[in-house]
Design an enzyme around this catalytic site. Structure first.
Site, PDB file in Angstrom:
ATOM      1  N   GLY A   1      60.130  53.741 -66.339  1.00  0.00           N
ATOM      2  CA  GLY A   1      59.776  55.144 -66.599  1.00  0.00           C
ATOM      3  C   GLY A   1      60.669  55.781 -67.655  1.00  0.00           C
ATOM      4  O   GLY A   1      61.597  55.135 -68.183  1.00  0.00           O
ATOM      5  N   ALA A   2      60.386  57.057 -67.953  1.00  0.00           N
ATOM      6  CA  ALA A   2      61.144  57.773 -68.987  1.00  0.00           C
ATOM      7  C   ALA A   2      62.640  57.769 -68.662  1.00  0.00           C
ATOM      8  O   ALA A   2      63.472  57.519 -69.534  1.00  0.00           O
ATOM      9  CB  ALA A   2      60.613  59.205 -69.110  1.00  0.00           C
TER      10      ALA A   2
ATOM     11  N   ARG B   1      52.214  47.371 -61.203  1.00  0.00           N
ATOM     12  CA  ARG B   1      51.655  47.498 -62.563  1.00  0.00           C
ATOM     13  C   ARG B   1      52.591  46.919 -63.621  1.00  0.00           C
ATOM     14  O   ARG B   1      52.147  46.400 -64.634  1.00  0.00           O
ATOM     15  CB  ARG B   1      51.437  48.987 -62.917  1.00  0.00           C
ATOM     16  CG  ARG B   1      50.362  49.698 -62.152  1.00  0.00           C
ATOM     17  CD  ARG B   1      50.278  51.158 -62.618  1.00  0.00           C
ATOM     18  NE  ARG B   1      51.441  51.968 -62.222  1.00  0.00           N
ATOM     19  CZ  ARG B   1      51.554  52.602 -61.064  1.00  0.00           C
ATOM     20  NH1 ARG B   1      50.572  52.547 -60.199  1.00  0.00           N
ATOM     21  NH2 ARG B   1      52.634  53.295 -60.760  1.00  0.00           N
TER      22      ARG B   1
ATOM     23  N   CYS C   1      67.424  68.350 -63.467  1.00  0.00           N
ATOM     24  CA  CYS C   1      67.917  68.173 -64.843  1.00  0.00           C
ATOM     25  C   CYS C   1      68.349  69.495 -65.498  1.00  0.00           C
ATOM     26  O   CYS C   1      69.383  69.569 -66.160  1.00  0.00           O
ATOM     27  CB  CYS C   1      66.849  67.483 -65.682  1.00  0.00           C
ATOM     28  SG  CYS C   1      65.211  68.195 -65.513  1.00  0.00           S
TER      29      CYS C   1
ATOM     30  N   GLN D   1      61.485  74.101 -71.328  1.00  0.00           N
ATOM     31  CA  GLN D   1      61.583  72.697 -70.907  1.00  0.00           C
ATOM     32  C   GLN D   1      60.563  71.813 -71.629  1.00  0.00           C
ATOM     33  O   GLN D   1      59.391  72.166 -71.746  1.00  0.00           O
ATOM     34  CB  GLN D   1      61.431  72.612 -69.383  1.00  0.00           C
ATOM     35  CG  GLN D   1      62.552  73.360 -68.676  1.00  0.00           C
ATOM     36  CD  GLN D   1      62.520  73.287 -67.164  1.00  0.00           C
ATOM     37  OE1 GLN D   1      62.776  74.300 -66.520  1.00  0.00           O
ATOM     38  NE2 GLN D   1      62.219  72.143 -66.575  1.00  0.00           N
TER      39      GLN D   1
ATOM     40  N   SER E   1      58.824  65.838 -71.970  1.00  0.00           N
ATOM     41  CA  SER E   1      59.333  64.628 -71.314  1.00  0.00           C
ATOM     42  C   SER E   1      59.890  64.919 -69.928  1.00  0.00           C
ATOM     43  O   SER E   1      60.180  63.989 -69.177  1.00  0.00           O
ATOM     44  CB  SER E   1      60.400  63.955 -72.177  1.00  0.00           C
ATOM     45  OG  SER E   1      61.427  64.878 -72.455  1.00  0.00           O
TER      46      SER E   1
ATOM     47  N   ARG F   1      57.496  75.709 -69.681  1.00  0.00           N
ATOM     48  CA  ARG F   1      57.269  74.442 -70.395  1.00  0.00           C
ATOM     49  C   ARG F   1      56.935  74.752 -71.846  1.00  0.00           C
ATOM     50  O   ARG F   1      56.133  75.655 -72.122  1.00  0.00           O
ATOM     51  CB  ARG F   1      56.098  73.690 -69.737  1.00  0.00           C
ATOM     52  CG  ARG F   1      55.864  72.322 -70.306  1.00  0.00           C
ATOM     53  CD  ARG F   1      56.872  71.293 -69.859  1.00  0.00           C
ATOM     54  NE  ARG F   1      56.782  70.983 -68.444  1.00  0.00           N
ATOM     55  CZ  ARG F   1      57.685  70.284 -67.767  1.00  0.00           C
ATOM     56  NH1 ARG F   1      58.784  69.833 -68.361  1.00  0.00           N
ATOM     57  NH2 ARG F   1      57.520  70.039 -66.477  1.00  0.00           N
TER      58      ARG F   1
ATOM     59  N   HIS G   1      65.802  69.801 -72.906  1.00  0.00           N
ATOM     60  CA  HIS G   1      65.503  71.138 -72.382  1.00  0.00           C
ATOM     61  C   HIS G   1      66.509  72.149 -72.964  1.00  0.00           C
ATOM     62  O   HIS G   1      67.667  71.819 -73.213  1.00  0.00           O
ATOM     63  CB  HIS G   1      65.656  71.171 -70.864  1.00  0.00           C
ATOM     64  CG  HIS G   1      64.628  70.379 -70.109  1.00  0.00           C
ATOM     65  ND1 HIS G   1      63.494  69.866 -70.678  1.00  0.00           N
ATOM     66  CD2 HIS G   1      64.576  70.029 -68.794  1.00  0.00           C
ATOM     67  CE1 HIS G   1      62.781  69.230 -69.749  1.00  0.00           C
ATOM     68  NE2 HIS G   1      63.422  69.310 -68.596  1.00  0.00           N
TER      69      HIS G   1
HETATM   70  N1  LIG Z   1      61.686  63.150 -66.770  1.00  0.00           N
HETATM   71  C1  LIG Z   1      62.754  63.868 -66.533  1.00  0.00           C
HETATM   72  O1  LIG Z   1      63.194  64.668 -67.379  1.00  0.00           O
HETATM   73  C2  LIG Z   1      63.501  63.732 -65.259  1.00  0.00           C
HETATM   74  C3  LIG Z   1      64.778  64.294 -65.202  1.00  0.00           C
HETATM   75  C4  LIG Z   1      65.489  64.188 -64.004  1.00  0.00           C
HETATM   76  C5  LIG Z   1      64.931  63.557 -62.929  1.00  0.00           C
HETATM   77  N2  LIG Z   1      63.677  63.028 -63.023  1.00  0.00           N
HETATM   78  C6  LIG Z   1      63.149  62.363 -61.821  1.00  0.00           C
HETATM   79  O2  LIG Z   1      63.170  60.950 -62.035  1.00  0.00           O
HETATM   80  C7  LIG Z   1      62.034  60.366 -61.415  1.00  0.00           C
HETATM   81  C8  LIG Z   1      61.243  59.577 -62.457  1.00  0.00           C
HETATM   82  O3  LIG Z   1      60.840  60.430 -63.513  1.00  0.00           O
HETATM   83  P1  LIG Z   1      60.292  59.884 -64.901  1.00  0.00           P
HETATM   84  O4  LIG Z   1      60.147  61.092 -65.723  1.00  0.00           O
HETATM   85  O5  LIG Z   1      61.100  58.744 -65.375  1.00  0.00           O
HETATM   86  O6  LIG Z   1      58.827  59.361 -64.462  1.00  0.00           O
HETATM   87  P2  LIG Z   1      57.873  58.272 -65.140  1.00  0.00           P
HETATM   88  O7  LIG Z   1      58.118  58.176 -66.595  1.00  0.00           O
HETATM   89  O8  LIG Z   1      56.510  58.602 -64.661  1.00  0.00           O
HETATM   90  O9  LIG Z   1      58.343  56.884 -64.476  1.00  0.00           O
HETATM   91  C9  LIG Z   1      58.152  56.602 -63.100  1.00  0.00           C
HETATM   92  C10 LIG Z   1      58.747  55.237 -62.756  1.00  0.00           C
HETATM   93  O10 LIG Z   1      58.613  55.013 -61.357  1.00  0.00           O
HETATM   94  C11 LIG Z   1      57.874  53.810 -61.122  1.00  0.00           C
HETATM   95  N3  LIG Z   1      57.039  53.969 -59.933  1.00  0.00           N
HETATM   96  C12 LIG Z   1      56.110  54.916 -59.696  1.00  0.00           C
HETATM   97  N4  LIG Z   1      55.539  54.710 -58.489  1.00  0.00           N
HETATM   98  C13 LIG Z   1      56.135  53.613 -57.949  1.00  0.00           C
HETATM   99  C14 LIG Z   1      55.991  52.898 -56.725  1.00  0.00           C
HETATM  100  N5  LIG Z   1      55.117  53.274 -55.774  1.00  0.00           N
HETATM  101  N6  LIG Z   1      56.782  51.822 -56.513  1.00  0.00           N
HETATM  102  C15 LIG Z   1      57.659  51.414 -57.460  1.00  0.00           C
HETATM  103  N7  LIG Z   1      57.844  52.058 -58.640  1.00  0.00           N
HETATM  104  C16 LIG Z   1      57.089  53.142 -58.877  1.00  0.00           C
HETATM  105  C17 LIG Z   1      57.049  53.612 -62.381  1.00  0.00           C
HETATM  106  O11 LIG Z   1      56.688  52.260 -62.479  1.00  0.00           O
HETATM  107  P3  LIG Z   1      55.380  51.768 -63.304  1.00  0.00           P
HETATM  108  O12 LIG Z   1      55.800  51.730 -64.749  1.00  0.00           O
HETATM  109  O13 LIG Z   1      55.148  50.408 -62.752  1.00  0.00           O
HETATM  110  O14 LIG Z   1      54.299  52.735 -63.022  1.00  0.00           O
HETATM  111  C18 LIG Z   1      58.060  54.050 -63.440  1.00  0.00           C
HETATM  112  O15 LIG Z   1      58.998  53.022 -63.658  1.00  0.00           O
HETATM  113  C19 LIG Z   1      61.278  61.507 -60.746  1.00  0.00           C
HETATM  114  O16 LIG Z   1      61.718  61.609 -59.412  1.00  0.00           O
HETATM  115  C20 LIG Z   1      61.703  62.705 -61.529  1.00  0.00           C
HETATM  116  O17 LIG Z   1      61.613  63.898 -60.774  1.00  0.00           O
HETATM  117  C21 LIG Z   1      62.964  63.091 -64.155  1.00  0.00           C
END
Ligand SMILES: NC(=O)c1ccc[n+]([C@@H]2O[C@H](COP(=O)([O-])OP(=O)(O)OC[C@H]3O[C@@H](n4cnc5c(N)ncnc54)[C@H](OP(=O)(O)O)[C@@H]3O)[C@@H](O)[C@H]2O)c1
Length: 350
Positions: A14-15, A41, A130, A157, A160, A252, A259
């Site tokens: 993920g991101a 996946r 964040c 924000q 991403s 957003r 952000h």
């Molecule tokens: N984006 C931000 O700015 C940010 C900042 C701080 C905290 N966060 C937190 O960090 C977390 C991830 O955010 P993200 O932005 O990185 O999301 P993202 O880009 O959608 O990535 C999600 C990740 O989780 C995996 N995943 C989803 N469902 C799963 C499951 N059932 N079992 C195993 N792996 C699974 C996905 O795998 P696949 O590739 O296989 O789908 C991917 O690696 C969230 O809790 C979010 O609140 C995000």
């Protein structure tokens, strides 16, 4: 001597997860072995770490055997589902989701602010929201120096913040609008029409290209969104100030990454912008970008890709006649300082 650790990343594709892999490498974290976990996946995908291919595995109950530190960024549901398995295996979970942040006994840690809290964990340490991390890297040193009484935050924000899906939605909507419309007037007139013909939005409820919306996460009965209440409640927990007066509007904006936040601070004594600059000049992971006349102020494009928080536009709040108010603007990369970088710093504390 530091023993190298066996590290797992859940949500590695993920991101945030991608940035975690890069941050472990760039900070030269003592990694004995690295396990990359995601959903079915992504199983089988290859990711480079220190020049070697690491194969992504499907996350499961047995994934944490022999693991010392498990960095989680796969959403709150996944963190809740695997907490037991991580703790049972003797690993420490550092969780980026909101699943456990406000739970008693789970430290909520920004290493520049409250590193000592990390010691009191029972197998789980939470990485704060964040936007809250980015704000507190700049605000906590000022609170320590001058005593913060009230904080009003307005956030800007980036896409991403909703993960890889959010960035893709901004790019695909922007491309569709630019391809379909000829000139600015037509873009405005045909905006809704063009977007109704591209893929329906999945990351955001509202259009993100060329737009802003004051809606991040769901709204609660008090009219605040969950994202806004995270800023209030997590600030109080991290600063150990349960009665701190904090309010926030979260917005957003179509920035791709990083952000920004406009902050209005009220202190318990008179404070000058010079005093604020002096404290922030020595604050860890803060970079002053404060020469507006020369076009120097924080912007997301400059914060992107960096672990530090940019701070600028520091000035006295002219609506506050007793000189206790300060206005300032911050930008920080929420995928790094707001997530991956902060999580790896917590792992370093361990
Ligand atoms: N984006 C931000 O700015 C940010 C900042 C701080 C905290 N966060 C937190 O960090 C977390 C991830 O955010 P993200 O932005 O990185 O999301 P993202 O880009 O959608 O990535 C999600 C990740 O989780 C995996 N995943 C989803 N469902 C799963 C499951 N059932 N079992 C195993 N792996 C699974 C996905 O795998 P696949 O590739 O296989 O789908 C991917 O690696 C969230 O809790 C979010 O609140 C995000």
């Amino acid at each position: 001597m530091k023993r190298p650790l066996h590290v797992a990343i859940a949500g590695a594709t993920g991101a945030v997860g991608v940035e975690m892999v890069k941050t472990l490498e760039s900070r030269n974290f003592p990694v004995a072995s690295l396990k990359l976990l995601a959903s079915a996946r992504s199983a089988g995908k290859k990711v480079k770490f220190r020049g070697e291919d690491v194969t992504v595995e499907e996350l499961g109950e047995k994934s944490f055997e022999g693991v010392d530190v498990a960095l989680f960024s796969a959403g709150a549901g996944v963190s809740k589902q695997y907490r037991e398995a991580v703790v049972r295996s003797g690993a420490v979970m550092i969780d980026n989701s909101s699943a456990f942040r406000m739970e008693d006994g789970v430290p909520l840690v920004v290493p520049e602010v409250n590193p000592e809290d990390a010691k009191n964990h029972h197998g789980v340490i939470a990485n704060p929201n964040c936007t809250t991390i980015i704000m507190l890297v700049a605000v906590a040193p000022l609170h320590r120096a001058f005593g913060l009484k009230r904080l009003v935050a307005s956030t800007y924000q980036s896409a991403s913040g909703a993960g890889a899906k959010g960035m893709n939605e901004l790019l695909s909507q922007t491309k569709a609008l630019l391809a379909a419309a000829n000139g600015m007037d037509e873009l405005a007139e045909r905006y809704r029409d063009v977007l109704s013909r591209v893929d329906p939005p999945s990351a955001f409820a509202d259009p993100i290209a060329f737009n802003v919306f004051p809606h991040i996460d769901v709204f609660g009965p008090n009219g605040y969104s969950k994202e806004e209440m995270k800023m209030v409640n997590e600030t109080r927990k991290i600063l150990h100030e349960p009665a701190m007066r904090v309010t926030c509007t979260s917005v957003r904006v179509p920035a791709l990454r990083a952000h920004s936040e406009s902050l209005n601070l009220e202190f318990s004594r008179k404070v000058t912008p010079e005093e604020v600059r002096k404290v922030l000049a020595d604050a860890p992971d803060v970079i002053l970008r404060d020469d507006p006349a020369a076009g120097v102020y924080p912007m997301p494009v400059d914060a992107s890709g960096h672990g530090e928080v940019l701070v600028g536009r520091i000035r006295s709040d002219l609506s506050n006649p007793d000189g206790t108010g300060i206005e300032m603007f911050v930008s920080g990369d929420q995928l790094l300082k707001g997530a991956a970088f902060n999580a790896v710093q917590i792992a370093e504390l361990l």
